[in-house]
Design an enzyme around this catalytic site. Sequence first.
Site, PDB file in Angstrom:
ATOM      1  N   LYS A 185       0.840  -1.202   0.000  1.00 26.61           N
ATOM      2  CA  LYS A 185       0.000   0.000   0.000  1.00 26.61           C
ATOM      3  C   LYS A 185       0.876   1.254   0.000  1.00 26.61           C
ATOM      4  O   LYS A 185       1.489   1.593   0.999  1.00 26.61           O
ATOM      5  CB  LYS A 185      -0.936   0.054   1.210  1.00 26.61           C
ATOM      6  CG  LYS A 185      -2.036   1.074   0.905  1.00 26.61           C
ATOM      7  CD  LYS A 185      -2.687   1.710   2.097  1.00 26.61           C
ATOM      8  CE  LYS A 185      -1.917   2.822   2.731  1.00 26.61           C
ATOM      9  NZ  LYS A 185      -1.776   4.047   1.934  1.00 26.61           N
ATOM     10  N   GLU A 259       9.314   0.617  10.931  1.00 20.87           N
ATOM     11  CA  GLU A 259      10.356   1.626  10.671  1.00 20.87           C
ATOM     12  C   GLU A 259       9.682   2.979  10.851  1.00 20.87           C
ATOM     13  O   GLU A 259       8.894   3.390  10.005  1.00 20.87           O
ATOM     14  CB  GLU A 259      10.873   1.507   9.233  1.00 20.87           C
ATOM     15  CG  GLU A 259      11.493   0.181   8.876  1.00 20.87           C
ATOM     16  CD  GLU A 259      12.949   0.084   9.300  1.00 20.87           C
ATOM     17  OE1 GLU A 259      13.486   1.048   9.862  1.00 20.87           O
ATOM     18  OE2 GLU A 259      13.539  -0.978   9.073  1.00 20.87           O
ATOM     19  N   CYS A 293      13.396  10.180   7.506  1.00 20.25           N
ATOM     20  CA  CYS A 293      13.226   9.695   8.882  1.00 20.25           C
ATOM     21  C   CYS A 293      14.529   9.766   9.667  1.00 20.25           C
ATOM     22  O   CYS A 293      14.528  10.025  10.864  1.00 20.25           O
ATOM     23  CB  CYS A 293      12.726   8.263   8.859  1.00 20.25           C
ATOM     24  SG  CYS A 293      13.692   7.216   7.770  1.00 20.25           S
ATOM     25  N   GLU A 390       9.740  15.371  15.837  1.00 21.05           N
ATOM     26  CA  GLU A 390      10.161  15.238  14.449  1.00 21.05           C
ATOM     27  C   GLU A 390       9.421  16.271  13.608  1.00 21.05           C
ATOM     28  O   GLU A 390       8.189  16.305  13.606  1.00 21.05           O
ATOM     29  CB  GLU A 390       9.827  13.823  13.955  1.00 21.05           C
ATOM     30  CG  GLU A 390      10.327  13.563  12.562  1.00 21.05           C
ATOM     31  CD  GLU A 390       9.949  12.170  12.062  1.00 21.05           C
ATOM     32  OE1 GLU A 390       8.791  11.773  12.256  1.00 21.05           O
ATOM     33  OE2 GLU A 390      10.810  11.503  11.479  1.00 21.05           O
TER      34      GLU A 390
HETATM   35  P1  NAD Z   1       1.974   8.007   8.172  1.00 22.51           P
HETATM   36  O1  NAD Z   1       2.213   7.116   9.317  1.00 22.51           O
HETATM   37  O2  NAD Z   1       0.922   9.027   8.260  1.00 22.51           O
HETATM   38  O3  NAD Z   1       1.623   7.142   6.876  1.00 22.51           O
HETATM   39  C1  NAD Z   1       2.446   6.078   6.451  1.00 22.51           C
HETATM   40  C2  NAD Z   1       1.591   5.098   5.690  1.00 22.51           C
HETATM   41  O4  NAD Z   1       0.658   4.502   6.582  1.00 22.51           O
HETATM   42  C3  NAD Z   1       0.767   5.706   4.564  1.00 22.51           C
HETATM   43  O5  NAD Z   1       0.726   4.798   3.494  1.00 22.51           O
HETATM   44  C4  NAD Z   1      -0.615   5.848   5.206  1.00 22.51           C
HETATM   45  O6  NAD Z   1      -1.666   5.837   4.280  1.00 22.51           O
HETATM   46  C5  NAD Z   1      -0.657   4.616   6.075  1.00 22.51           C
HETATM   47  N1  NAD Z   1      -1.579   4.691   7.221  1.00 22.51           N
HETATM   48  C6  NAD Z   1      -2.064   5.795   7.843  1.00 22.51           C
HETATM   49  N2  NAD Z   1      -2.864   5.437   8.872  1.00 22.51           N
HETATM   50  C7  NAD Z   1      -2.880   4.086   8.907  1.00 22.51           C
HETATM   51  C8  NAD Z   1      -3.504   3.123   9.752  1.00 22.51           C
HETATM   52  N3  NAD Z   1      -4.289   3.494  10.774  1.00 22.51           N
HETATM   53  N4  NAD Z   1      -3.290   1.815   9.512  1.00 22.51           N
HETATM   54  C9  NAD Z   1      -2.479   1.428   8.499  1.00 22.51           C
HETATM   55  N5  NAD Z   1      -1.872   2.290   7.658  1.00 22.51           N
HETATM   56  C10 NAD Z   1      -2.062   3.607   7.860  1.00 22.51           C
HETATM   57  O7  NAD Z   1       3.398   8.639   7.855  1.00 22.51           O
HETATM   58  P2  NAD Z   1       3.782   9.623   6.675  1.00 22.51           P
HETATM   59  O8  NAD Z   1       3.375  10.983   7.060  1.00 22.51           O
HETATM   60  O9  NAD Z   1       3.333   9.100   5.356  1.00 22.51           O
HETATM   61  O10 NAD Z   1       5.363   9.465   6.668  1.00 22.51           O
HETATM   62  C11 NAD Z   1       6.173  10.205   7.468  1.00 22.51           C
HETATM   63  C12 NAD Z   1       6.668   9.395   8.629  1.00 22.51           C
HETATM   64  O11 NAD Z   1       7.319   8.206   8.171  1.00 22.51           O
HETATM   65  C13 NAD Z   1       7.712  10.128   9.423  1.00 22.51           C
HETATM   66  O12 NAD Z   1       7.436  10.007  10.797  1.00 22.51           O
HETATM   67  C14 NAD Z   1       9.000   9.415   9.061  1.00 22.51           C
HETATM   68  O13 NAD Z   1       9.990   9.511  10.040  1.00 22.51           O
HETATM   69  C15 NAD Z   1       8.555   8.034   8.840  1.00 22.51           C
HETATM   70  N6  NAD Z   1       9.511   7.300   7.997  1.00 22.51           N
HETATM   71  C16 NAD Z   1      10.293   6.337   8.588  1.00 22.51           C
HETATM   72  C17 NAD Z   1      11.235   5.650   7.837  1.00 22.51           C
HETATM   73  C18 NAD Z   1      12.103   4.595   8.456  1.00 22.51           C
HETATM   74  O14 NAD Z   1      12.700   3.807   7.725  1.00 22.51           O
HETATM   75  N7  NAD Z   1      12.205   4.530   9.762  1.00 22.51           N
HETATM   76  C19 NAD Z   1      11.379   5.935   6.470  1.00 22.51           C
HETATM   77  C20 NAD Z   1      10.569   6.920   5.912  1.00 22.51           C
HETATM   78  C21 NAD Z   1       9.631   7.597   6.694  1.00 22.51           C
END
Ligand code: NAD
Length: 479
Positions: A185, A259, A293, A390
């Site tokens: 997804k 992650e 991240c 963050e």
């Molecule tokens: P997010 O958590 O809002 O969304 C991430 C994904 O999860 C999206 O595809 C979203 O549609 C989905 N999602 C949202 N709510 C959900 C739920 N209740 N159940 C299942 N899936 C759901 O994060 P974002 O704003 O897209 O990304 C930014 C965040 O990602 C930052 O905090 C960043 O640090 C983190 N990130 C971490 C890594 C890593 O490797 N540690 C890498 C990239 C980004």
Amino acid sequence: MTDVWEYAPAPESRDVVDLRSEYGLFIDGEFVEPAAGGAFKTVNPATEEVLAAVAQADATDVDRAVTAARRAQTEVWGPMPGAQRAKYLYRLARVLQERARELAVLETLDNGKPIKESRDVDVPMAAAHFFSHAGWADKLDHAGYGLDPRPLGVAGQIIPWNFPLLMAAWKLAPALATGNTTVLKPAETTPLTALLLGEILQQIDLPPGVVNIVTGAGETGRALVEHPGVDKIAFTGSTSVGKQIQRALAGRPTRLTLELGGKAANIIFDDAALDQAVEGIVNGIFFNQGHVCCAGSRLLVQESVLEPVLDKLKRRLGTLRVGDPLDKNTDLGAINSSEQLARITELVDSGVEQGADRWQPDCALPDRGYWFAPTVFTGVSQSHRIAREEIFGPVLSVLTFRTPDEAVTKANNTPYGLSAGVWTEKGSRILWMAQHLRAGVVWANTFNRFDPTSPFGGYKESGFGREGGRHGLAHYLAV
Ligand code: NAD
């Protein structure tokens, strides 16, 4: 006075991308309509232009995708010899290289990141990930996982918007190499390169159902997490959603890797090569607009060199070019969405209100689209929100320290633990710092370096599990 070069515009052509007005879901090797017929729009964050309408998957569609993945796993992909699976992964890696320009332009249109980054980092690294994992597929029996290691089955994989294609590669490559099938997804603001990847999977004749791509927002992700037919969830995203997923899976046998977010310290000692360190600071926080991240968002500078570091840093930031992401000279592109821009703005305002000093270089921002100028905060204390939370944007918080002990204490004073950087000429100090920093990755005299053979992942609220290398494969095997 420093000479500042004027650059003529050097836009990459978008003609190479064959953008469709509508995209379906990729299930069982075909692009299909969603059951309920819903759709959402994805926009170019640099212009606010609507790029396409994309199918919104609901629980019925997720169920179709999981069913297709299960059948493909038990009948085709699971029984297939590793050497055969490897051929598909090599082929996929080569086609990513062949279609690199198309993928890079599409990534930049949908995400807002500078073309030089999608061209030189995202796409080549995605290909490298498949090449590297292809090499593992036929060697798993000899890789220290015991005799005949078995795949888990069907993996549900949920990714964020900051490195859309690259995060898809990080998820798919280890799952496929180990004989799992997947339902991926993508994030709702950046679905397009994953859907182009679906076309590429058709091009390489990957057996139907091995990879399925369901687009949609959080509800679609939730349906995937809650589906009882999924054996493993691999999630990359925010810590708050990661916690929700962990709660949803409590008491179920589903395997989980998370992650999550970060608030990394980039630590500059007084004996460091300062010009190189300044390049590392810029790369650490302004690469990909800080939507990283593991970004070095907290700069810890040894007090005796604070002044020269800040002088050099500000001079360097004055040369960054912010604007059209498709221009090959652009250093900083657009913020990915209006929601993310609002979040960055709110946190930066809190920094000013709490008494830190904000500095931004002179730079004109485009009128349309979502933009934020590179920002440096000095006079930051550890209790400020900009030092703790963050921001996920081009914003650096500068703190100081006097001794290595103080640097470690301050660096570890965070709920996160994803990465850290250490800049010093002393090898023994690098090793001592690496031992004491609670971070999954510690870079020495460099920052934001990635390699498919090297495990990546966090401690504490940055999640658990590793992606990349032998460590990453283990999370897709029943060992
Ligand atoms: P997010 O958590 O809002 O969304 C991430 C994904 O999860 C999206 O595809 C979203 O549609 C989905 N999602 C949202 N709510 C959900 C739920 N209740 N159940 C299942 N899936 C759901 O994060 P974002 O704003 O897209 O990304 C930014 C965040 O990602 C930052 O905090 C960043 O640090 C983190 N990130 C971490 C890594 C890593 O490797 N540690 C890498 C990239 C980004």
